[in-house]
Design a protein around this motif. Structure first.
Motif, mmCIF file in Angstrom:
data_model
loop_
_atom_site.group_PDB
_atom_site.id
_atom_site.type_symbol
_atom_site.label_atom_id
_atom_site.label_comp_id
_atom_site.label_asym_id
_atom_site.label_seq_id
_atom_site.Cartn_x
_atom_site.Cartn_y
_atom_site.Cartn_z
ATOM 1 N N ALA A 36 3.137 12.002 6.170
ATOM 2 C CA ALA A 36 4.172 12.544 5.278
ATOM 3 C C ALA A 36 5.558 12.079 5.720
ATOM 4 N N ARG A 37 5.779 12.063 7.050
ATOM 5 C CA ARG A 37 7.090 11.591 7.563
ATOM 6 C C ARG A 37 7.295 10.118 7.227
ATOM 7 N N GLN A 38 6.235 9.327 7.398
ATOM 8 C CA GLN A 38 6.354 7.884 7.118
ATOM 9 C C GLN A 38 6.608 7.622 5.637
ATOM 10 N N ILE A 39 5.913 8.382 4.792
ATOM 11 C CA ILE A 39 6.088 8.177 3.350
ATOM 12 C C ILE A 39 7.517 8.519 2.942
ATOM 13 N N ALA A 40 8.040 9.635 3.472
ATOM 14 C CA ALA A 40 9.425 10.014 3.151
ATOM 15 C C ALA A 40 10.389 8.923 3.626
ATOM 16 N N ARG A 41 10.146 8.418 4.832
ATOM 17 C CA ARG A 41 11.016 7.373 5.399
ATOM 18 C C ARG A 41 10.953 6.087 4.566
ATOM 19 N N LEU A 42 9.726 5.707 4.202
ATOM 20 C CA LEU A 42 9.560 4.462 3.441
ATOM 21 C C LEU A 42 10.164 4.570 2.043
ATOM 22 N N ARG A 43 10.063 5.749 1.456
ATOM 23 C CA ARG A 43 10.662 5.946 0.122
ATOM 24 C C ARG A 43 12.182 5.774 0.194
ATOM 25 N N GLU A 44 12.786 6.308 1.270
ATOM 26 C CA GLU A 44 14.245 6.157 1.437
ATOM 27 C C GLU A 44 14.616 4.693 1.638
ATOM 28 N N LEU A 45 13.848 4.015 2.496
ATOM 29 C CA LEU A 45 14.108 2.587 2.735
ATOM 30 C C LEU A 45 13.979 1.798 1.434
ATOM 31 N N ALA A 46 12.935 2.129 0.660
ATOM 32 C CA ALA A 46 12.707 1.423 -0.604
ATOM 33 C C ALA A 46 13.897 1.627 -1.542
ATOM 34 N N GLU A 47 14.346 2.868 -1.644
ATOM 35 C CA GLU A 47 15.475 3.142 -2.543
ATOM 36 C C GLU A 47 16.694 2.329 -2.154
ATOM 37 N N SER A 48 17.018 2.289 -0.850
ATOM 38 C CA SER A 48 18.205 1.523 -0.452
ATOM 39 C C SER A 48 17.994 0.029 -0.614
ATOM 40 N N ALA A 49 16.741 -0.417 -0.627
ATOM 41 C CA ALA A 49 16.455 -1.850 -0.836
ATOM 42 C C ALA A 49 16.238 -2.194 -2.308
ATOM 43 N N LYS A 50 16.413 -1.187 -3.178
ATOM 44 C CA LYS A 50 16.198 -1.355 -4.629
ATOM 45 C C LYS A 50 14.749 -1.748 -4.969
ATOM 46 N N LEU A 51 13.836 -1.177 -4.190
ATOM 47 C CA LEU A 51 12.407 -1.333 -4.473
ATOM 48 C C LEU A 51 11.931 0.014 -5.015
ATOM 49 N N ASP A 52 11.020 -0.005 -5.972
ATOM 50 C CA ASP A 52 10.510 1.235 -6.558
ATOM 51 C C ASP A 52 9.848 2.102 -5.456
ATOM 52 N N PRO A 53 10.400 3.300 -5.165
ATOM 53 C CA PRO A 53 9.827 4.143 -4.103
ATOM 54 C C PRO A 53 8.383 4.542 -4.377
ATOM 55 N N ALA A 54 8.026 4.705 -5.645
ATOM 56 C CA ALA A 54 6.639 5.066 -5.984
ATOM 57 C C ALA A 54 5.697 3.924 -5.588
ATOM 58 N N PHE A 55 6.164 2.688 -5.800
ATOM 59 C CA PHE A 55 5.358 1.524 -5.396
ATOM 60 C C PHE A 55 5.223 1.484 -3.867
ATOM 61 N N ALA A 56 6.338 1.720 -3.159
ATOM 62 C CA ALA A 56 6.306 1.702 -1.688
ATOM 63 C C ALA A 56 5.323 2.760 -1.173
ATOM 64 N N GLU A 57 5.344 3.930 -1.793
ATOM 65 C CA GLU A 57 4.438 5.009 -1.377
ATOM 66 C C GLU A 57 2.979 4.617 -1.626
ATOM 67 N N LYS A 58 2.717 4.046 -2.801
ATOM 68 C CA LYS A 58 1.337 3.634 -3.126
ATOM 69 C C LYS A 58 0.829 2.597 -2.122
ATOM 70 N N LEU A 59 1.710 1.641 -1.807
ATOM 71 C CA LEU A 59 1.334 0.575 -0.874
ATOM 72 C C LEU A 59 1.034 1.157 0.506
ATOM 73 N N LEU A 60 1.911 2.058 0.991
ATOM 74 C CA LEU A 60 1.682 2.647 2.318
ATOM 75 C C LEU A 60 0.400 3.477 2.323
ATOM 76 N N ASN A 61 0.175 4.244 1.258
ATOM 77 C CA ASN A 61 -1.058 5.045 1.192
ATOM 78 C C ASN A 61 -2.302 4.156 1.223
ATOM 79 N N PHE A 62 -2.221 3.011 0.558
ATOM 80 C CA PHE A 62 -3.339 2.058 0.527
ATOM 81 C C PHE A 62 -3.626 1.539 1.948
ATOM 82 N N ILE A 63 -2.542 1.200 2.657
ATOM 83 C CA ILE A 63 -2.696 0.671 4.024
ATOM 84 C C ILE A 63 -3.238 1.767 4.954
#
Ligand SMILES: C=C(O[C@@H]1C=C(C(=O)O)C=C[C@H]1O)C(=O)O
Length: 107
Positions: free
Chosen positions: A64-91
């Motif tokens: 949960a901590r990693q997903i929250a962190r990755l979503r924030e990173l994605a937002e600042s990088a202009k990457l869709d946070p939902a996509f970043a979350e899906k990718l991390l969950n897959f990994i």
């Protein structure tokens, strides 16, 4: 389905730009593969450590901590946070599968 393999009717400057972009995509894809390989080397070691100390394969609080962190990173990088979350969950699902296999082998 049409593709860009028959270049005869396409403006050469367009072909050159497409080639330049595709070379960058190839480099990025190679970097992604290498980074994933390094990540899996680390997670394999975590799996061994967990099996040796009878710790569970999954750690939902850490996830949960990693997903929250990755979503924030994605937002600042202009990457869709939902996509970043899906990718991390897959990994992570694959990592947990590896950890279960390691734990089964240690029993
Ligand atoms: C790698 C770990 O094991 C699992 C996999 C995780 C991951 O791939 O990031 C995170 C948490 C755990 O569910 C860990 O506990 O750190």
């Amino acid at each position: 389905m049409s593709d860009t393999s028959d270049t005869s009717a396409i403006d050469p400057t367009v072909i050159a730009e497409l080639t330049r972009l595709r070379e960058s995509i190839d480099n990025i894809d190679a970097a992604v593969v290498h980074m994933l390989a390094e990540r899996f080397k680390c997670t394999q070691q975590v799996g061994v450590l967990k099996a040796e100390h009878q710790l569970p394969p999954a750690d939902p609080a850490r996830e949960a901590r990693q997903i929250a962190r990755l979503r924030e990173l994605a937002e600042s990088a202009k990457l869709d946070p939902a996509f970043a979350e899906k990718l991390l969950n897959f990994i992570i699902a694959e990592v947990i599968r590896h950890h279960e296999t390691i734990a089964d082998g240690a029993r």
